[in-house]
Write a protein that holds these residues in place. Structure first.
Motif, PDB file in Angstrom:
ATOM      1  N   GLN A  82       9.676  13.940   3.843  1.00  0.00           N
ATOM      2  CA  GLN A  82      10.956  14.499   3.379  1.00  0.00           C
ATOM      3  C   GLN A  82      10.668  15.840   2.698  1.00  0.00           C
ATOM      4  OE1 GLN A  82      13.804  11.759   1.658  1.00  0.00           O
ATOM      5  NE2 GLN A  82      13.275  10.196   3.138  1.00  0.00           N
ATOM      6  N   CYS A 140       5.267   8.932  -4.010  1.00  0.00           N
ATOM      7  CA  CYS A 140       6.276   9.681  -3.252  1.00  0.00           C
ATOM      8  C   CYS A 140       7.613   9.474  -3.935  1.00  0.00           C
ATOM      9  CB  CYS A 140       6.338   9.174  -1.812  1.00  0.00           C
ATOM     10  SG  CYS A 140       7.682   9.945  -0.861  1.00  0.00           S
ATOM     11  N   THR A 148      10.825   9.075  -0.182  1.00  0.00           N
ATOM     12  CA  THR A 148      11.020   8.245   1.010  1.00  0.00           C
ATOM     13  C   THR A 148      11.257   6.769   0.735  1.00  0.00           C
ATOM     14  OG1 THR A 148       8.662   7.761   1.210  1.00  0.00           O
ATOM     15  CG2 THR A 148       9.466   9.747   2.313  1.00  0.00           C
TER      16      THR A 148
HETATM   17  S1  FES Z   1       8.327  13.217   0.726  1.00  0.00           S
HETATM   18 FE1  FES Z   1       8.928  14.088  -1.197  1.00  0.00          FE
HETATM   19  S2  FES Z   1       7.516  13.240  -2.613  1.00  0.00           S
HETATM   20 FE2  FES Z   1       7.092  12.216  -0.769  1.00  0.00          FE
END
Ligand code: FES
Ligand code: FES
Length: 151
Positions: free
Chosen positions: A97, A133, A136
Motif C-alpha cells: 500500500q 505494517c 495492510t
Molecule cells: S504498506 Fe504501508 S506500512 Fe505497510
C-alpha cells in the motif's frame, strides 16, 4: 574511518563516523534508499538487510561492523530487468500500500524462503513478526508469502 564492504555483489567504500549505522551509510552515503528508516530502534523491520546472509535490522548495526562483509539490500533482488519472485508475489497479492514496510518485508521473506522453502503458516507468521505494517492488516502480505512459497 574508511570502510570497504560488498553491497549486492559490488565492492563499495564509505567514509563513516564511529557511531554511524549501516542503514545511514547505505541510504546517505551509498545511495541505496530502498531500506527504510522508520524507527531507528530495531522495532519495525523496515531497514532489514542481509549481512553475510543473516537478516539484520541495519539501523542496529554499525556501518563499521559491516567493514569487510557482504550486504544484500532490496536493490539487489531484481535481476535482468525483472522483479524478484517475492517482489512479484507482493505486487500480485496487493500486499503493497504505502510501501514503507515493503522492502523490509521482502527481505524477511527472502530470508525465510532461503532457510525454509515450504514454510508452515506459523513459520511465516514467526518470520514476519519483526516487521510492522500500518496499512495492510497483514493478510495480503501473508497471502503473498504463501503464494510465492508454493511456486
Ligand atoms: S504498506 Fe504501508 S506500512 Fe505497510
Ligand atoms: S528502522 Fe530499523 S527496525 Fe525500524
Amino acid at each position: 574511518m574508511k570502510i570497504e564492504l560488498t553491497v549486492n555483489g559490488e565492492r563499495r567504500e564509505a567514509d563513516v563516523w564511529g557511531g554511524e549505522s549501516l542503514l545511514f551509510a547505505l541510504r546517505e552515503q551509498l545511495g541505496l534508499s530502498g531500506s527504510k528508516n522508520a524507527c531507528e530502534q530495531g522495532e519495525c523491520g523496515s531497514c532489514s538487510v542481509l549481512l553475510d546472509g543473516k537478516l539484520v535490522c541495519s539501523c542496529l548495526v554499525l556501518a563499521a561492523q559491516a567493514d569487510g562483509h557482504h550486504v544484500r539490500t532490496v536493490e539487489g533482488l531484481a535481476a535482468d530487468g525483472g522483479l524478484h519472485p517475492v517482489q512479484e508475489a507482493f505486487v500480485e497479492a496487493g500486499a503493497v500500500q504505502c510501501g514503507f514496510c515493503t522492502p523490509g518485508l521482502i527481505m524477511a521473506t527472502v530470508d525465510l524462503l532461503d532457510r525454509v522453502p515450504s514454510p508452515t503458516d506459523d513459520e511465516i507468521r514467526e518470520a514476519l513478526s519483526g516487521n510492522l505494517c500500518r496499512c495492510t492488516g497483514y493478510q495480503k502480505i501473508f497471502d503473498a508469502v504463501k503464494a510465492v512459497a508454493g511456486r
